[in-house]
Scaffold this active site. Structure first.
Site, PDB file in Angstrom:
ATOM      1  N   LEU A 161       4.872 -10.863   1.738  1.00  0.00           N
ATOM      2  CA  LEU A 161       5.101 -11.749   0.607  1.00  0.00           C
ATOM      3  C   LEU A 161       5.086 -13.160   1.153  1.00  0.00           C
ATOM      4  CD1 LEU A 161       6.179 -12.784  -2.170  1.00  0.00           C
ATOM      5  CD2 LEU A 161       8.451 -12.197  -1.372  1.00  0.00           C
ATOM      6  N   SER A 197       0.864  -1.183   0.000  1.00  0.00           N
ATOM      7  CA  SER A 197       0.000   0.000   0.000  1.00  0.00           C
ATOM      8  C   SER A 197       0.899   1.231   0.000  1.00  0.00           C
ATOM      9  CB  SER A 197      -0.927   0.012   1.227  1.00  0.00           C
ATOM     10  OG  SER A 197      -0.173   0.108   2.429  1.00  0.00           O
ATOM     11  N   HIS A 254       3.736  -5.043   2.749  1.00  0.00           N
ATOM     12  CA  HIS A 254       3.230  -5.661   3.974  1.00  0.00           C
ATOM     13  C   HIS A 254       3.644  -7.117   4.088  1.00  0.00           C
ATOM     14  CE1 HIS A 254       0.494  -2.346   5.138  1.00  0.00           C
ATOM     15  NE2 HIS A 254       0.324  -2.182   3.832  1.00  0.00           N
ATOM     16  N   LEU A 279      -3.160   1.571   7.092  1.00  0.00           N
ATOM     17  CA  LEU A 279      -3.629   2.669   6.253  1.00  0.00           C
ATOM     18  C   LEU A 279      -3.023   2.632   4.860  1.00  0.00           C
ATOM     19  CD1 LEU A 279      -3.523   5.688   8.755  1.00  0.00           C
ATOM     20  CD2 LEU A 279      -5.451   4.183   8.204  1.00  0.00           C
ATOM     21  N   TYR A 285      17.998  -8.777   1.906  1.00  0.00           N
ATOM     22  CA  TYR A 285      17.443  -7.566   1.315  1.00  0.00           C
ATOM     23  C   TYR A 285      18.517  -6.666   0.732  1.00  0.00           C
ATOM     24  CZ  TYR A 285      13.334  -9.224   3.669  1.00  0.00           C
ATOM     25  OH  TYR A 285      12.292  -9.994   4.074  1.00  0.00           O
TER      26      TYR A 285
END
Length: 242
Positions: free
Chosen positions: A122, A95, A120, A109, A166
């Site tokens: 995976l 989002s 958010h 939100l 990452y």
């Protein structure tokens, strides 16, 4: 809500089936592999995969079923589902966020005017783990974000042991995250979304078309070795129990 139009250079559109003579029975087939935005009809499948992936590991789901439906209603264009013969096998839900750092509000939100995509979750279906699908989907998702003219970066929270993964795919450490979930603490990371000037200049929004897209796998796809997001579960490279 943003319209979902256009296509991306890294996903091949489905080919239109040739017309069939009325005297010949048409055989219904599903594409071997496709990627498309998720919708609320996918919510239960999403939650089942997520619940199985995370509950046994951390005891917490990144998104509960009502939250999955919430984001797939508000901003489906920031989700990506990988389907094999019509079956959901891996997904990402994101989002928009409008601040420099993630706060607890970012968990629930969607900020339509934001320029940061908060990833958010995976997750990969247990049957399809150890095949590299999580890393491949994350790579494709980041490439997709490059086509969105208003997106400038992606952000996520992860546990410390995932930081090297990452970093390998381009994420950078911002520092300790202000968010905690139960007894879990996280590091916040970000990924710069530069995009191509031609795409941003010539399209208001290059997004998924409204129809599904086929995702033909190549040898290159299978060899991609990239890490994935936080709240992410694909035991192909992460030491998590099945």
């Amino acid at each position: 809500m943003m319209s979902v139009v256009g296509s991306q250079p890294f996903i091949k559109p489905m080919q239109t089936s040739p017309s069939v003579s009325p005297g010949i029975q048409r055989r219904h087939t599903l594409p071997a592999s496709e990627v498309r935005p998720l919708n609320t009809q996918d919510a239960i499948s999403v939650f089942e995969i997520e619940r199985e992936a995370f509950i046994s590991v951390s005891g917490e789901c990144p998104l509960h079923l009502d939250e999955v439906r919430h984001f797939l209603t508000l901003c489906p264009e920031f989700s990506m589902g990988w389907f094999e013969e019509g079956r959901l096998v891996a997904f990402i839900i994101g989002s928009l966020w409008d601040q420099d750092r993630l706060t607890s509000d970012a968990l629930t939100l969607h900020k339509p005017r934001g320029s940061t995509v908060h990833i958010h979750v995976l997750a990969v279906h247990r049957t399809f783990r150890q095949q590299g699908k999580g890393p491949i989907l994350m790579w494709r998702y980041l490439q997709y974000l490059r086509c969105l003219p208003n997106v400038r970066r992606a952000a996520l929270m992860c546990e410390d042991f995932l930081i090297p993964f990452y970093r390998k795919s381009g994420f950078k450490v911002l520092g300790r995250c202000a968010i905690t979930v139960a007894n879990l603490t996280f590091t916040e990371m970000w990924y710069p979304i530069s995009g191509h000037a031609y795409m941003r200049r010539n399209s208001e929004a290059i997004r998924f078309p409204q129809h599904p897209l086929t995702l033909p796998l190549t040898k290159t796809d299978e060899q991609v070795d990239l890490p994935w997001s936080l709240r992410t579960c694909d035991s192909s490279t992460q030491p998590l129990p099945d």
